[in-house]
Design a protein around this motif. Structure first.
Motif, mmCIF file in Angstrom:
data_model
loop_
_atom_site.group_PDB
_atom_site.id
_atom_site.type_symbol
_atom_site.label_atom_id
_atom_site.label_comp_id
_atom_site.label_asym_id
_atom_site.label_seq_id
_atom_site.Cartn_x
_atom_site.Cartn_y
_atom_site.Cartn_z
ATOM 1 N N GLY A 38 0.952 -1.368 0.065
ATOM 2 C CA GLY A 38 0.020 0.127 0.076
ATOM 3 C C GLY A 38 0.782 1.248 -0.110
ATOM 4 O O GLY A 38 0.219 2.193 -0.387
ATOM 5 N N GLN A 39 2.098 1.006 0.573
ATOM 6 C CA GLN A 39 2.747 2.500 0.527
ATOM 7 C C GLN A 39 4.185 2.338 0.029
ATOM 8 O O GLN A 39 5.029 1.389 0.618
ATOM 9 C CB GLN A 39 2.829 2.879 2.077
ATOM 10 N N LEU A 40 4.487 2.946 -0.907
ATOM 11 C CA LEU A 40 5.477 2.614 -2.100
ATOM 12 C C LEU A 40 6.489 3.938 -1.750
ATOM 13 O O LEU A 40 5.902 5.173 -2.034
ATOM 14 C CB LEU A 40 5.432 2.339 -3.121
ATOM 15 N N LEU A 41 7.846 3.944 -1.546
ATOM 16 C CA LEU A 41 8.406 5.053 -1.913
ATOM 17 C C LEU A 41 9.753 4.815 -2.818
ATOM 18 O O LEU A 41 10.421 3.514 -2.598
ATOM 19 C CB LEU A 41 9.112 5.683 -0.528
ATOM 20 N N GLY A 42 10.096 5.641 -3.613
ATOM 21 C CA GLY A 42 11.398 5.412 -4.286
ATOM 22 C C GLY A 42 12.425 6.304 -3.756
ATOM 23 O O GLY A 42 12.329 6.926 -2.796
ATOM 24 N N ILE A 43 13.905 6.116 -4.288
ATOM 25 C CA ILE A 43 14.893 6.826 -3.870
ATOM 26 C C ILE A 43 15.343 7.886 -5.092
ATOM 27 O O ILE A 43 15.568 7.700 -6.232
ATOM 28 C CB ILE A 43 16.110 5.965 -3.604
ATOM 29 N N SER A 44 15.406 9.226 -4.712
ATOM 30 C CA SER A 44 15.746 10.190 -5.864
ATOM 31 C C SER A 44 16.955 10.045 -6.226
ATOM 32 O O SER A 44 17.360 10.406 -7.551
ATOM 33 C CB SER A 44 15.320 11.703 -5.214
ATOM 34 N N GLN A 45 17.833 9.813 -5.358
ATOM 35 C CA GLN A 45 19.337 9.551 -5.663
ATOM 36 C C GLN A 45 19.962 8.361 -5.160
ATOM 37 O O GLN A 45 20.858 8.554 -4.183
ATOM 38 C CB GLN A 45 20.178 11.092 -5.722
ATOM 39 N N PRO A 46 20.092 7.177 -5.753
ATOM 40 C CA PRO A 46 20.614 5.905 -5.174
ATOM 41 C C PRO A 46 21.988 6.047 -5.034
ATOM 42 O O PRO A 46 22.700 5.607 -4.170
ATOM 43 C CB PRO A 46 20.026 4.985 -5.987
ATOM 44 N N ASP A 47 22.622 6.425 -6.187
ATOM 45 C CA ASP A 47 24.063 6.913 -6.301
ATOM 46 C C ASP A 47 24.537 8.125 -5.923
ATOM 47 O O ASP A 47 24.069 9.117 -6.641
ATOM 48 C CB ASP A 47 24.516 6.383 -7.603
ATOM 49 N N SER A 48 25.276 8.405 -4.945
ATOM 50 C CA SER A 48 25.675 9.919 -4.602
ATOM 51 C C SER A 48 26.329 10.301 -5.513
ATOM 52 O O SER A 48 26.601 11.676 -5.368
ATOM 53 C CB SER A 48 26.323 9.661 -3.050
ATOM 54 N N CYS A 49 26.961 9.797 -6.349
ATOM 55 C CA CYS A 49 27.733 10.331 -7.542
ATOM 56 C C CYS A 49 27.079 10.226 -8.628
ATOM 57 O O CYS A 49 27.543 10.767 -9.762
ATOM 58 C CB CYS A 49 29.093 9.647 -7.550
ATOM 59 N N GLY A 50 25.721 9.894 -8.801
ATOM 60 C CA GLY A 50 24.874 9.912 -9.854
ATOM 61 C C GLY A 50 24.001 10.491 -10.179
ATOM 62 O O GLY A 50 23.938 11.343 -9.216
ATOM 63 N N PRO A 51 23.153 10.516 -11.214
ATOM 64 C CA PRO A 51 22.085 11.527 -11.578
ATOM 65 C C PRO A 51 20.909 11.451 -10.617
ATOM 66 O O PRO A 51 20.766 10.143 -9.977
ATOM 67 C CB PRO A 51 21.734 11.323 -12.908
ATOM 68 N N MET A 52 19.967 11.961 -10.503
ATOM 69 C CA MET A 52 18.863 11.961 -9.849
ATOM 70 C C MET A 52 17.883 11.312 -10.532
ATOM 71 O O MET A 52 17.718 11.240 -11.819
ATOM 72 C CB MET A 52 18.358 13.310 -9.611
ATOM 73 N N GLN A 53 16.935 10.379 -9.966
ATOM 74 C CA GLN A 53 16.061 9.518 -10.727
ATOM 75 C C GLN A 53 14.767 10.231 -11.087
ATOM 76 O O GLN A 53 14.474 11.308 -10.318
ATOM 77 C CB GLN A 53 15.658 8.472 -9.951
ATOM 78 N N SER A 54 14.199 9.682 -12.004
ATOM 79 C CA SER A 54 12.729 10.359 -12.457
ATOM 80 C C SER A 54 11.767 9.150 -12.943
ATOM 81 O O SER A 54 12.382 8.547 -13.999
ATOM 82 C CB SER A 54 12.920 11.405 -13.168
ATOM 83 N N HIS A 55 10.932 8.817 -12.211
ATOM 84 C CA HIS A 55 9.991 7.871 -12.476
ATOM 85 C C HIS A 55 8.723 8.043 -11.874
ATOM 86 O O HIS A 55 8.438 8.839 -10.983
ATOM 87 C CB HIS A 55 10.429 6.456 -12.588
ATOM 88 N N THR A 56 7.556 7.232 -12.275
ATOM 89 C CA THR A 56 6.355 7.533 -11.741
ATOM 90 C C THR A 56 5.731 6.222 -11.013
ATOM 91 O O THR A 56 4.541 6.246 -10.408
ATOM 92 C CB THR A 56 5.349 7.653 -12.845
ATOM 93 N N ALA A 57 6.795 5.139 -10.796
ATOM 94 C CA ALA A 57 6.258 4.050 -9.918
ATOM 95 C C ALA A 57 5.957 4.282 -8.288
ATOM 96 O O ALA A 57 5.161 3.700 -8.033
ATOM 97 C CB ALA A 57 7.383 3.009 -9.772
#
Length: 205
Positions: A172-191
């Motif tokens: 019921g409650q889902l959360l993603g991570i905006s920047q999993p790799d501290s040296c990588g880009p920010m994520q963008s998705h709708t999941a």
């Protein structure tokens, strides 16, 4: 775990830089040739249990990956506020269950480097069930051994396919991570909504 509680930088560095270099040396080929072969395997295995299986990769590259991981093990680290968040959950009486695709041998290495295992109530690897978290069967197995109300559970993950699989199962409650790799880009998705830092959850509770 990787990209959620731990910084994904270690894994990205290992698979995209360190392993290609060591594989090239092992095979006596150029780094470009090593990258081409490895990326072919990456594309074939991604999303399957073998993608996460150190035993499978040992057979493919003809090298034991654990010693290679230890060579760069100093790069293993928690994401900011990860331990504080786990303690926060304990203080609230919440059960802290790590559900990961990581191979058990890789888990042991990362636990020894970070100590986060001491702040977890249960650790479940998809290798225990024979299906990755991307597969519906994983969630069916999980529910049999971890009875709970899926609608009330909070699941945090850095992978869009995994989040979608969890949502389809009924978490019921889902959360993603905006920047999993501290040296990588920010994520963008709708999941799922994307979490920048754990302090957002600790201050909102």
């Amino acid at each position: 775990m990787d990209g959620t509680l731990l910084d994904l930088h270690f894994d990205n560095y290992f698979w995209l830089q360190h392993l290609p270099q060591r594989y090239a040396e092992h095979r006596g080929i150029t780094l470009d040739e090593a990258n081409r072969q490895l990326h072919q395997w990456f594309n074939e295995k991604r999303g399957t249990l073998n993608w996460y299986c150190l035993d499978h990769w040992r057979e493919l590259v003809d090298m034991d990956l654990l010693p290679l991981k230890r060579e760069v093990g100093a790069r293993i680290s928690e994401r900011p506020q990860a331990k504080q968040f786990l303690q926060f959950l304990a203080d609230k009486g919440k059960r802290r269950v790590l559900i990961t695709n990581a191979h058990r041998a890789g888990l042991a290495l990362k636990f020894s480097q970070t100590g986060i295992a001491d702040q977890l109530d249960l650790v479940i690897s998809s290798h225990d069930y024979g299906y990755p978290k991307e597969h519906p069967q994983f969630w069916r197995h999980l529910y049999r051994v971890l009875p709970c109300s899926p609608q009330r559970a909070l699941f945090i993950d850095d992978s869009e396919p995994v989040l979608r699989a969890a949502g389809e199962f009924g978490i019921g409650q889902l959360l993603g991570i905006s920047q999993p790799d501290s040296c990588g880009p920010m994520q963008s998705h709708t999941a799922a909504p994307l979490l920048r830092c754990f302090s957002q959850l600790m201050s909102d509770a």
